[in-house]
Design an enzyme around this catalytic site. Structure first.
Site, PDB file in Angstrom:
ATOM      1  N   THR A   2       0.984  -1.078   0.085  1.00  0.00           N
ATOM      2  CA  THR A   2       0.165  -0.237   0.321  1.00  0.00           C
ATOM      3  C   THR A   2       0.545   1.110   0.293  1.00  0.00           C
ATOM      4  O   THR A   2       1.009   2.285  -0.844  1.00  0.00           O
ATOM      5  CB  THR A   2      -1.238  -0.060   1.298  1.00  0.00           C
TER       6      THR A   2
ATOM      7  N   SER B 159       1.469  -7.387  -1.223  1.00  0.00           N
ATOM      8  CA  SER B 159       1.708  -8.790   0.070  1.00  0.00           C
ATOM      9  C   SER B 159       1.430  -9.542   0.333  1.00  0.00           C
ATOM     10  O   SER B 159       1.607 -11.157   0.351  1.00  0.00           O
ATOM     11  CB  SER B 159       2.740  -8.296   1.394  1.00  0.00           C
TER      12      SER B 159
ATOM     13  N   THR C 223       1.618  -4.340   4.556  1.00  0.00           N
ATOM     14  CA  THR C 223       1.225  -4.089   5.398  1.00  0.00           C
ATOM     15  C   THR C 223       0.725  -5.855   6.231  1.00  0.00           C
ATOM     16  O   THR C 223       1.166  -6.620   6.835  1.00  0.00           O
ATOM     17  CB  THR C 223       0.733  -3.747   6.374  1.00  0.00           C
ATOM     18  N   ASP C 224       0.613  -6.457   5.227  1.00  0.00           N
ATOM     19  CA  ASP C 224      -0.377  -7.480   5.648  1.00  0.00           C
ATOM     20  C   ASP C 224       0.381  -9.089   6.035  1.00  0.00           C
ATOM     21  O   ASP C 224       0.056 -10.010   6.726  1.00  0.00           O
ATOM     22  CB  ASP C 224      -1.528  -8.132   3.734  1.00  0.00           C
TER      23      ASP C 224
HETATM   24  C1  SIN Z   1       0.060  -5.246   1.313  1.00  0.00           C
HETATM   25  O1  SIN Z   1      -0.060  -5.736   2.316  1.00  0.00           O
HETATM   26  O2  SIN Z   1       0.191  -5.366   0.244  1.00  0.00           O
HETATM   27  C2  SIN Z   1      -1.178  -4.382   0.959  1.00  0.00           C
HETATM   28  C3  SIN Z   1      -2.331  -3.802   1.611  1.00  0.00           C
HETATM   29  C4  SIN Z   1      -1.394  -3.311   2.809  1.00  0.00           C
HETATM   30  O3  SIN Z   1       0.326  -3.101   2.241  1.00  0.00           O
HETATM   31  O4  SIN Z   1      -1.717  -2.493   3.569  1.00  0.00           O
END
Ligand code: SIN
Length: 318
Positions: free
Chosen positions: A8, A54, A87-88
């Site tokens: 993100t 991710s 973050t995922d």
């Molecule tokens: C991801 O994990 O690539 C998408 C969600 C995020 O980064 O918050």
């Protein structure tokens, strides 16, 4: 050194007021760091390792990242590594890098909950904080720096699906905070040591052992395990390159308890040579061995990290 992997933090939405309807992994790490002044005396070098959301993290990207970070850690001119990541699955990547590389230099993962196009995007501050931690004297080990907090790879978990303060270290608490580029530590930096001997095996182009993760719940029958075993039998019988399951991690209820149906199915799996480990589906705490979960070996880790721990264990025994 700054490595980009997507997420993100590199996401874009059509409308600057849209914090959720965006596409992740659109901007390069060079775009994200353009005009960013790094900590004093540090030259920032940006490199794109991957460009993914991710949720789609796989062994191939992990292998590439492990190889590159390993190489950079061996380069005397590199003081530390910052990785921009979705973050995922950030906690999984952090755990894997820590478990395998155990670095004496800082390796700091960060990301964002809002896309780069958002009016109040959180990525630039997180990136600046991550760089400050990577430059801090004595910093070492793999960490996640997010929303002003410094978390160790071992304890960090994504704990919120929307808010910008999305990471938590549970009962252990964060290592400290980063405020205006200054670190204030509540706990010592992680203890680090030697790189794992598994690095060479993991960097080979071979497939990593397949480990599945299931969760116990009300009315859990064990049917998924029986299906996995049936599939495994067919794959082994046909000799086809079908990647039969080698391990199963089960997130049990409470202190790792499992429904009777799951216990029966998992005992069968174990008798057929599939390694079984139990952890807890509870967001806080870790399984305390000696309770009902002792039918199977337990792992004192949350499920996503337990899955990787079992995979590493299987690599070690190969
Ligand atoms: C991801 O994990 O690539 C998408 C969600 C995020 O980064 O918050």
């Amino acid at each position: 050194m700054l490595l980009g992997t997507g997420g993100t933090i590199a996401g874009q939405a059509a409308d600057a007021s849209d914090n959720v309807g965006y596409t992740a992994a659109q901007l390069s790490i060079a775009d994200l760091t353009h005009g960013l002044a790094g900590p004093e005396g540090m030259v920032l070098v940006a490199e794109q390792v991957a460009q993914i959301d991710s949720k789609d993290m796989d062994d191939g990207v992990w292998r590439k990242l492990l190889a590159r970070v390993n190489e950079l850690l061996g380069d005397e001119s590199v003081k530390g590594v910052v990785i921009a990541h979705g973050t995922d699955t950030m906690e999984e990547t952090a755990y894997l890098l820590q478990a395998v590389l155990n670095p004496a230099k800082p390796v700091v993962l960060t990301g964002a909950m809002r896309p780069a196009t958002a009016v109040l995007c959180d990525g630039p501050q997180n990136l600046a904080d991550a760089l400050a931690v990577a430059a801090w004297p004595g910093a070492r080990g793999v960490m996640v720096v997010f929303a002003g907090k410094i978390h160790s790879a071992l304890h960090v978990q994504k704990s919120h699906c929307y808010q910008t303060d999305a990471f938590d270290s549970g009962d252990a608490g964060p290592l400290g905070v980063v405020e205006e580029a200054n670190c204030r530590l509540w706990q010592p930096w992680p203890v680090t040591g030697n790189r794992s001997v598994l690095i060479n095996a993991l960097l080979k182009p071979a497939r990593w052992p397949r480990v599945e993760w299931l969760t116990s719940h009300g009315n859990a029958t064990g049917r998924l395990v029986w299906d996995l075993l049936a599939q495994r039998r067919l794959q082994i019988q046909s000799g086809a390159d079908g990647d039969p399951v080698r391990g199963i991690v089960v997130a049990g209820t409470g202190n790792g308890t499992l429904s009777e149906g799951l216990i029966q199915a998992l005992e069968e799996a174990q008798s057929q040579g599939v390694e079984v480990r139990v952890c807890s589906r509870c967001a806080r705490g870790r399984v305390v061995s000696g309770g009902a979960a002792t039918v199977f070996d337990t792992l004192a880790l949350p499920p996503a990290k337990a899955r990787l721990a079992l995979m590493l264990d299987l690599v070690a025994r190969a």
